[in-house]
Design a protein around this motif. Structure first.
Motif, PDB file in Angstrom:
ATOM      1  N   THR A 131       0.854  -1.186  -0.036  1.00 45.29           N
ATOM      2  CA  THR A 131       0.120   0.011  -0.128  1.00 45.29           C
ATOM      3  C   THR A 131       0.864   1.255   0.073  1.00 45.29           C
ATOM      4  O   THR A 131       2.049   1.193   0.486  1.00 45.29           O
ATOM      5  N   HIS A 132       0.404   2.168  -0.767  1.00 43.74           N
ATOM      6  CA  HIS A 132       1.192   3.656  -0.767  1.00 43.74           C
ATOM      7  C   HIS A 132       0.459   4.729  -0.500  1.00 43.74           C
ATOM      8  O   HIS A 132      -0.733   4.737  -0.933  1.00 43.74           O
ATOM      9  N   HIS A 133       0.957   5.619   0.195  1.00 45.12           N
ATOM     10  CA  HIS A 133       0.352   6.958   0.498  1.00 45.12           C
ATOM     11  C   HIS A 133       1.281   8.004  -0.071  1.00 45.12           C
ATOM     12  O   HIS A 133       2.620   7.736  -0.023  1.00 45.12           O
ATOM     13  N   ALA A 134       0.773   9.196   0.161  1.00 45.76           N
ATOM     14  CA  ALA A 134       1.505  10.392  -0.041  1.00 45.76           C
ATOM     15  C   ALA A 134       2.912  10.484   0.975  1.00 45.76           C
ATOM     16  O   ALA A 134       3.838  10.887   0.670  1.00 45.76           O
ATOM     17  N   THR A 135       2.764  10.151   2.311  1.00 51.36           N
ATOM     18  CA  THR A 135       3.565  10.132   3.113  1.00 51.36           C
ATOM     19  C   THR A 135       4.265   8.955   3.399  1.00 51.36           C
ATOM     20  O   THR A 135       5.209   8.930   4.242  1.00 51.36           O
ATOM     21  N   GLY A 136       4.006   7.637   2.919  1.00 48.17           N
ATOM     22  CA  GLY A 136       4.594   6.312   3.351  1.00 48.17           C
ATOM     23  C   GLY A 136       3.962   5.255   2.600  1.00 48.17           C
ATOM     24  O   GLY A 136       3.490   5.418   1.506  1.00 48.17           O
ATOM     25  N   LYS A 137       4.546   4.329   2.754  1.00 43.89           N
ATOM     26  CA  LYS A 137       4.176   3.124   2.173  1.00 43.89           C
ATOM     27  C   LYS A 137       4.511   1.932   2.932  1.00 43.89           C
ATOM     28  O   LYS A 137       4.970   1.959   4.263  1.00 43.89           O
ATOM     29  N   GLY A 138       3.892   0.679   2.445  1.00 44.98           N
ATOM     30  CA  GLY A 138       4.002  -0.342   3.578  1.00 44.98           C
ATOM     31  C   GLY A 138       3.458  -1.562   3.063  1.00 44.98           C
ATOM     32  O   GLY A 138       3.351  -1.827   1.801  1.00 44.98           O
ATOM     33  N   VAL A 139       3.343  -2.758   3.875  1.00 45.33           N
ATOM     34  CA  VAL A 139       3.061  -4.239   3.559  1.00 45.33           C
ATOM     35  C   VAL A 139       1.903  -4.613   4.361  1.00 45.33           C
ATOM     36  O   VAL A 139       1.868  -4.359   5.512  1.00 45.33           O
ATOM     37  N   TRP A 140       0.905  -5.232   3.798  1.00 43.48           N
ATOM     38  CA  TRP A 140      -0.195  -5.908   4.568  1.00 43.48           C
ATOM     39  C   TRP A 140      -0.373  -7.181   4.544  1.00 43.48           C
ATOM     40  O   TRP A 140      -0.207  -7.842   3.081  1.00 43.48           O
ATOM     41  N   PHE A 141      -1.081  -7.984   5.231  1.00 43.62           N
ATOM     42  CA  PHE A 141      -1.144  -9.359   4.997  1.00 43.62           C
ATOM     43  C   PHE A 141      -2.421  -9.808   5.911  1.00 43.62           C
ATOM     44  O   PHE A 141      -2.956  -8.918   6.719  1.00 43.62           O
ATOM     45  N   ARG A 142      -3.318 -10.818   5.314  1.00 43.14           N
ATOM     46  CA  ARG A 142      -4.395 -11.239   5.974  1.00 43.14           C
ATOM     47  C   ARG A 142      -4.213 -12.700   6.241  1.00 43.14           C
ATOM     48  O   ARG A 142      -3.683 -13.671   5.336  1.00 43.14           O
ATOM     49  N   LEU A 143      -4.793 -12.967   7.416  1.00 45.04           N
ATOM     50  CA  LEU A 143      -4.715 -14.597   7.983  1.00 45.04           C
ATOM     51  C   LEU A 143      -6.193 -14.710   8.041  1.00 45.04           C
ATOM     52  O   LEU A 143      -6.846 -14.291   9.146  1.00 45.04           O
ATOM     53  N   ASP A 144      -6.708 -15.981   7.413  1.00 46.11           N
ATOM     54  CA  ASP A 144      -8.175 -16.162   7.552  1.00 46.11           C
ATOM     55  C   ASP A 144      -7.965 -17.469   8.562  1.00 46.11           C
ATOM     56  O   ASP A 144      -7.317 -18.164   8.613  1.00 46.11           O
TER      57      ASP A 144
END
Length: 676
Positions: A131-144
């Motif tokens: 995911t990217h925003h104007a001020t930062g970036k990151g990683v997400w994960f989902r565990l079902d």
């Protein structure tokens, strides 16, 4: 199937959300795990705990290492599962890392180098993305939650991929701080676990500490990989001069290399921490050594003793042998002191390091003194020379030989250079002290008569003991001067203070007295003139003085005309052992414009003696007790009938023997005796 971009979604609107901002330091992964653990407990998603903590640890650790900014952690739990997002605020973009299809080893290796944490995320997460925003970036994960729409395992993963629990256990292995070989045991534990996870038949961890001993096997598992085999080799990311590698005899596997890299990173981090810890302890040890060496060197004010002490400090801690060379008047090295860990080798060492030794060694010593930097010694010696420089003056060199199988590392060279600087200062201080002592001794001797006159029928003897500080000139003096009328003038005085100024005033008093009495001045007039001189030129210093004109009246008896200017009364020792103090007190010289100095006439029968002394005798201290004038008189009584030199020597011995301490003041004793 796995997602690799977009935004995280949840399967239920009934959800619990936690957001927290954490600093980028080593405690951040633990804090993030605590947030995830608390939310999972609240949502009763206990079955997702291991995978969630593993992936949270990987993402936060990577963000701390590579981004170096604050992190935003968002955790969302609902009935169907858990979503975690890790955001940083570093400049740039986060590369999309597509999962390599078909388990191609080269593609997997590239992915391992670019982001091993994402490889674990892709393996264990139900969905993940960036995911990217104007001020930062990151990683997400989902565990079902199991049974709540968990996707199938992608077909490119191996059937025997390591389980979440196995990888979590691998990453949770830590060194035992109480073990004798904590680093070796830790390496062996990690190696055995990763070899079992990837199915390796054997493995080895090699490590070179950069100390000249070469690489050594830190840990071994199973059958070591054969030379030339297609084994998996991963270098350990340790700082120079250290180096190392992890080698596994592993079958082709999509996860062998990433796991090997994870283990190598853990090993490298542990080895670096251990190296830094040992370096810190070693530096503390060197600081303690330097402090102790400085204290020992500071206590020595003798040049020869200081030169002999320096090699003893170096061997064997910093070298197998050590030698000190001093520069002669021509600037050539001269062997002053040497020592060897093996005393049997000391004669050979002296022969090698002497001026008549090998030219290569002598040339290296000259080069070290000329350039002012450490210089390797030529064969057959194995070592180097460090210049001894103090206050801009090159005093010589400190030569050190290395131990067999060990070369001096930069820390040891720095310590040796520091030892050389401190040693040079100690030698220079000892030389300055010796010069001051020589000057003080010469000046003190110039203030005393070289010999006392030999006079028929009159015995003269004197004893002088300077203060314990042998670089300070005292103010005590004595003299025997011939008078124009055939008599002799005995002078005993004490100028206040010590040092050059006191010595100057002492010399002034002696010279003025000699000039006045040789001009035939009466003693009382001479004292008045001397007082005027001290008031005018004495610089505030005063002087106590005893003047005694002694002569024979034609018979066996001596007549003494005694003047005391603030001085202690002399002790009269009769030939039959009776003792008494004689003389009338007067005014010390240099304090007042006018003085009084009454004259006392003292007859000396044959065998009688008159003992003059300074306050260094009576004020000789033993704790709170003083030697005192009474004890002096009692010590003189048994000496009746002895010659003047015996009386003076015995009284000197009695005074010094009163206390074990060095004299705090000069001691002067002069004995005048009517010799039968």
């Amino acid at each position: 199937m796995h997602a690799h971009a977009g935004s995280p979604t949840t399967g239920s609107q009934d959800k619990v959300v936690r957001r927290v901002r954490l600093p980028a330091d080593r405690r951040t992964p633990a804090a993030a795990r605590a947030v995830v653990r608390a939310l999972l407990a609240e949502a009763r998603l206990h079955e997702l705990l291991d995978a969630a903590l593993l992936l949270t640890t990987e993402l936060t650790t990577n963000a701390v290492i590579h981004a170096g900014t604050d992190l935003d952690i968002e955790v969302i739990a609902d009935e169907a599962g858990l979503t975690v997002t890790v955001m940083d605020f570093a400049a740039g973009t986060l590369s999309q890392l597509p999962l390599p299809a078909g388990g191609d080893p080269s593609a997997t290796a590239e992915l391992a180098e670019r982001g091993r944490g994402l490889l674990l995320v892709d393996h264990f997460a139900s969905r993940w993305g960036t995911t990217h925003h104007a001020t930062g970036k990151g990683v997400w994960f989902r565990l079902d939650r199991p049974g709540a729409g968990q996707p199938d395992v992608p077909d490119h993963l191996p059937a025997a991929a390591p389980s979440t629990e196995a990888i979590a256990e691998l990453l949770q292995v830590s060194p035992d701080p109480h073990a004798d070989d904590a680093t070796g045991d830790f390496a062996a534990e990690l190696l055995s676990r990763v070899a079992e996870l990837v199915g390796a038949a054997g493995g080895v961890v090699r490590f070179d500490a950069g100390d000249g001993a070469g690489p050594r096997v830190l840990a071994r598992y199973g059958r070591p990989p054969r030379p030339g085999s297609n084994s998996l080799r991963v270098p350990l990311a340790v700082n120079r001069p250290c180096s190392g590698e992890l080698e596994l005899d592993a079958p082709p596997s999509a996860y062998a290399r990433p796991l090997a890299h994870l283990v190598a990173e853990r090993l490298a981090l542990t080895l670096e921490n251990d190296r830094l810890r040992r370096a810190d302890l070693r530096r503390q040890t060197w600081l303690t050594f330097l402090a102790e060496a400085s204290e020992l060197l500071a206590h020595s004010l003798d040049v020869e003793l200081t030169l002999a002490l320096i090699p003893q400090l170096v061997v064997p801690r910093l070298g197998q042998w050590c030698a000190v060379h001093t520069a002669d008047e021509w600037g050539q090295p001269r062997l002053a002191a040497a020592t060897h860990a093996n005393e049997e080798e000391l004669p050979n060492l002296r022969a090698l390091l002497d001026v008549d030794g090998p030219e290569t060694v002598v040339a290296a010593l000259r080069e070290a003194m000329r350039t002012g930097s450490h210089t390797p010694l030529g064969p057959p010696t194995e070592g180097f020379a460090v210049p001894l420089v103090a206050r801009g003056q090159r005093l010589g060199t400190l030569a050190v030989g290395r131990h067999a199988g060990h070369r001096h590392d930069p820390d040891e060279i720095a310590v040796l250079e520091d030892v050389a600087r401190r040693s040079a200062l100690a030698v220079d201080n000892a030389r300055i002290h010796a010069e001051r002592r020589r000057v003080a001794h010469t000046l003190q001797q110039s203030l005393l008569p070289p010999v006392l006159p030999v006079v028929s029928g009159i015995g003269f003897a004197a004893e002088y003991v300077p203060t314990g500080d042998d670089v300070e000139v005292g103010g005590d003096f004595y003299d025997v001067v011939p008078l124009p009328d055939g008599r002799w003038l005995v002078v005993v005085g004490d100028v206040s203070g010590k040092g050059v100024q006191a010595a100057t005033v002492t010399g002034l008093v002696r010279d003025v007295i000699r000039v006045l009495v040789r001009d035939g001045r009466p003693l009382d007039e001479a004292l008045v003139r001397l007082n005027d001189t001290l008031v005018e030129r004495g610089g505030g210093r005063y002087c106590t003085l005893a003047l005694a004109a002694v002569g024979r009246d034609g018979g066996d008896q001596l007549t003494v005309h005694l003047h005391l200017a603030g001085h202690d009364q002399p002790v009269l020792v009769r030939s039959d052992g009776r003792t008494s103090f004689v003389g009338a007190g007067g005014t010390a010289l240099g304090l007042l414009a006018t003085i009084t100095s009454p004259m006392t006439k003292v007859p000396l029968a044959p065998g009688d003696a008159l003992v003059f002394y300074t306050d260094g005798v009576t004020e000789r201290r033993r704790g709170r007790e003083l030697f005192g004038s009474t004890r002096l008189r009692d010590a003189a009584a048994p000496l009746a009938g002895y010659s003047a030199d015996v009386v003076a020597a015995r009284l000197r011995t009695a005074t010094l023997g009163f206390s074990a301490e060095a004299p705090r003041d000069d001691i002067a004793i002069l004995v005048l005796r009517n010799e039968p």
